[in-house]
Design a protein around this motif. Structure first.
Motif, short mmCIF file in Angstrom:
data_model
loop_
_atom_site.label_atom_id
_atom_site.label_comp_id
_atom_site.label_asym_id
_atom_site.label_seq_id
_atom_site.Cartn_x
_atom_site.Cartn_y
_atom_site.Cartn_z
N THR A 40 -2.55 -5.72 1.98
CA THR A 40 -2.67 -6.63 0.85
C THR A 40 -1.31 -6.94 0.22
N MET A 41 -0.39 -6.00 0.31
CA MET A 41 0.92 -6.15 -0.32
C MET A 41 1.65 -7.38 0.19
N HIS A 42 2.51 -7.91 -0.69
CA HIS A 42 3.39 -8.99 -0.29
C HIS A 42 4.61 -8.98 -1.19
N GLU A 43 5.65 -9.59 -0.73
CA GLU A 43 6.87 -9.69 -1.52
C GLU A 43 6.55 -10.28 -2.89
N GLY A 44 7.12 -9.69 -3.94
CA GLY A 44 6.91 -10.18 -5.29
C GLY A 44 5.86 -9.42 -6.07
N MET A 45 5.05 -8.60 -5.42
CA MET A 45 4.07 -7.80 -6.15
C MET A 45 4.77 -6.73 -6.98
N LYS A 46 4.23 -6.45 -8.15
CA LYS A 46 4.73 -5.36 -8.98
C LYS A 46 4.20 -4.02 -8.44
N GLU A 47 4.98 -2.98 -8.65
CA GLU A 47 4.51 -1.65 -8.28
C GLU A 47 3.18 -1.33 -8.96
N THR A 48 3.04 -1.70 -10.22
CA THR A 48 1.80 -1.42 -10.94
C THR A 48 0.62 -2.17 -10.33
N SER A 87 10.04 2.35 -4.22
CA SER A 87 10.23 1.08 -3.52
C SER A 87 11.62 0.47 -3.65
N GLU A 88 12.57 1.19 -4.23
CA GLU A 88 13.84 0.54 -4.56
C GLU A 88 15.04 1.36 -4.11
N LYS A 89 15.98 0.71 -3.45
CA LYS A 89 17.23 1.36 -3.06
C LYS A 89 17.92 1.92 -4.30
N GLY A 90 18.38 3.16 -4.18
CA GLY A 90 18.99 3.83 -5.32
C GLY A 90 18.01 4.63 -6.14
N ILE A 100 5.16 6.82 -11.08
CA ILE A 100 3.76 6.37 -11.09
C ILE A 100 3.63 4.85 -11.09
N GLY A 101 4.75 4.14 -11.01
CA GLY A 101 4.71 2.68 -10.95
C GLY A 101 5.43 2.04 -12.12
N SER A 102 6.00 0.87 -11.87
CA SER A 102 6.73 0.12 -12.89
C SER A 102 6.46 -1.36 -12.71
N ASP A 103 7.11 -2.18 -13.53
CA ASP A 103 6.97 -3.63 -13.41
C ASP A 103 7.93 -4.22 -12.37
N ARG A 104 8.65 -3.36 -11.65
CA ARG A 104 9.53 -3.86 -10.60
C ARG A 104 8.73 -4.57 -9.52
N ARG A 105 9.24 -5.70 -9.05
CA ARG A 105 8.60 -6.45 -7.97
C ARG A 105 9.27 -6.09 -6.65
N ILE A 106 8.48 -5.81 -5.63
CA ILE A 106 9.05 -5.47 -4.33
C ILE A 106 9.66 -6.72 -3.69
N LYS A 107 10.73 -6.50 -2.94
CA LYS A 107 11.43 -7.63 -2.33
C LYS A 107 11.71 -7.35 -0.86
N LYS A 109 -2.29 4.64 8.98
CA LYS A 109 -1.24 4.41 9.98
C LYS A 109 -0.01 5.27 9.71
N ARG A 110 0.51 5.92 10.74
CA ARG A 110 1.69 6.77 10.58
C ARG A 110 2.99 6.01 10.78
N THR A 111 2.97 4.98 11.61
CA THR A 111 4.16 4.15 11.74
C THR A 111 4.28 3.24 10.52
N LEU A 112 5.43 2.59 10.37
CA LEU A 112 5.66 1.76 9.19
C LEU A 112 4.85 0.47 9.23
N TYR A 113 4.16 0.18 8.15
CA TYR A 113 3.47 -1.09 8.03
C TYR A 113 4.49 -2.22 7.84
N GLU A 114 4.20 -3.39 8.32
CA GLU A 114 5.02 -4.56 8.01
C GLU A 114 4.35 -5.32 6.88
N ILE A 115 5.01 -5.37 5.73
CA ILE A 115 4.47 -5.99 4.52
C ILE A 115 4.88 -7.46 4.49
N LYS A 116 3.93 -8.31 4.12
CA LYS A 116 4.17 -9.75 4.15
C LYS A 116 5.26 -10.18 3.19
N CYS A 117 6.14 -11.08 3.64
CA CYS A 117 7.17 -11.67 2.77
C CYS A 117 6.58 -12.87 2.02
#
Length: 387
Positions: free
Chosen positions: A184-192, A217-220, A228-235, A379-387
């Motif tokens: 269901t995930m896609h680029e731009g979704m918030k962690e929350t 979900s974020e480098k650094g 537990i989640g924030s308003d950050r959007r995945i990219k 799934k144990r391998t990495l999912y590919e999340i939609k851009c």
């Protein structure tokens, strides 16, 4: 209409085992006030465990007499339909329990003298105010209040077939939710938003309720493995790690999986394959008779083969037990000498954190007579999340 949580035979087995251990330890009874332990012996669960301390529960488990569950008036009618093999009594007020009532129950049920077990030790908690505990101890001058934690954990560590089935159903709901949330995930979704979808999919898969969710979900910030989640959007390019678990009939699941926003790159694919291999090597060592410390050593050795430092995924251990709590003893560390037994649930979670992601594939397993069976899925391998 069926209201009971577990069959009477399951409750009877727990009581019989506890009484046998109490007799061996020279106890006249136990006073149980921790909500999880009350549930374990009675099947009674409140509407919102551990979110309120207003109405405390007391469970009196004597060596011979019928157990008594003492509740505030609001909870007593429901408890009469949901509990088995115990007498229900109630008290009216909201400002503490009348300790004379508690004393009378103990005196009349063979618990007015001798050693009485309480939840005083490792990973146990009193569910009553400490001042009430101290006042009661002064009133019960013929009793010695002692720690009963070893007895409680000796019972709860090894799961029955019914308990294992509940945990498997919780794992099934979590597996379904992880698969669906990554699809269901896609680029731009918030962690929350991701967490909310994760919880809703648990319910879709017949969980009693969502348990918990962690997300990174974020480098650094990949070392924030308790986020537990924030308003950050995945990219695009983010690795998204989601860890959590559903509840089924009072029992937990707890494991996580990961995906990449956009194409899965080779480096992180290889890291994921490495941590999966490490996890499976550790699981292959699980069998009755080995110590938790041996299992921790197997994780550390397998990580070292790939040159990874286990302390980078710093949750203090490499796995843990699970049951009516999301984490229970034993802790998979080199200091824990608990011997694994058939029927134990072990969550094994070696991992490492890199600048570009969290690499951890936790598995929930049950110790069998000659090895271990994996209960977790997805799934144990990495999912590919939609851009």
């Amino acid at each position: 209409m069926f209201y009971h949580t577990w069959p009477k035979e399951e409750i009877d087995r727990r009581l019989e085992n506890c009484r046998s251990k109490m007799k061996a330890a020279g106890l006249f009874g136990m006073v149980i006030t921790d909500e999880n332990n009350v549930t374990y012996f009675t099947g009674f669960r409140t509407h919102a465990p551990w979110t309120t301390y207003t109405r405390t529960a007391w469970y009196f488990l004597p060596v011979k007499e019928k157990p008594v569950l003492l509740l505030q008036n609001m909870m007593a009618p429901d408890a009469m339909l949901r509990t088995q093999n115990c007498e229900i009594q109630s008290y009216p007020g909201l400002y503490g329990t009348d300790l004379e009532t508690v004393k009378n129950i103990m005196d009349s049920h063979g618990m007015g003298e001798g050693n009485i077990g309480w939840e005083l030790g490792y990973e146990q908690r009193l569910g009553i105010p400490y001042l009430e505990y101290e006042s009661l101890r002064g009133m019960m001058d013929k009793c010695q209040f002692v720690d009963g934690s070893d007895i409680l954990w000796s019972l709860r560590l090894v799961k029955s077939d019914i308990e294992i089935d509940c945990i498997k159903k919780a794992c099934d709901a979590t597996s379904f939710a992880l698969d669906k949330v990554f699809n269901t995930m896609h680029e731009g979704m918030k962690e929350t938003q991701i967490v909310k979808y994760f919880f809703s999919y648990m319910m879709e898969a017949d969980a009693d309720k969502p348990g918990f969710a962690l997300i990174a979900s974020e480098k650094g910030h990949y070392d924030r493995i308790s986020n537990i989640g924030s308003d950050r959007r995945i990219k695009k390019g983010d690795l998204v790690w989601v860890d959590g678990g559903a509840l089924y009939n009072g029992y937990w699941a707890d494991f996580g999986r990961s995906g990449i926003v956009g194409p899965v790159d080779q480096e992180r694919q290889e890291y994921q394959a490495c941590v999966h291999d490490v996890t499976m090597k550790a699981i292959k060592t699980i069998k009755p008779g080995i110590a938790a410390s041996d299992l921790a050593g197997a994780c550390i050795d397998a990580l070292a083969e790939y040159g990874f430092d286990p302390s980078s995924f710093d949750c203090g251990r490499l796995g843990h037990g699970m049951g009516i709590m999301s984490t229970e003893p034993p802790s998979i560390t080199q200091q824990d000498e608990t011997v694994l037994r058939e029927g134990m649930i072990i969550n094994i979670e070696p991992g490492f954190v890199k600048e570009n992601g969290v690499f951890n594939i936790e598995e929930n397993v049950v110790v069998t007579k000659d090895g271990a069976k994996i209960l977790s899925g997805a799934k144990r391998t990495l999912y590919e999340i939609k851009c």
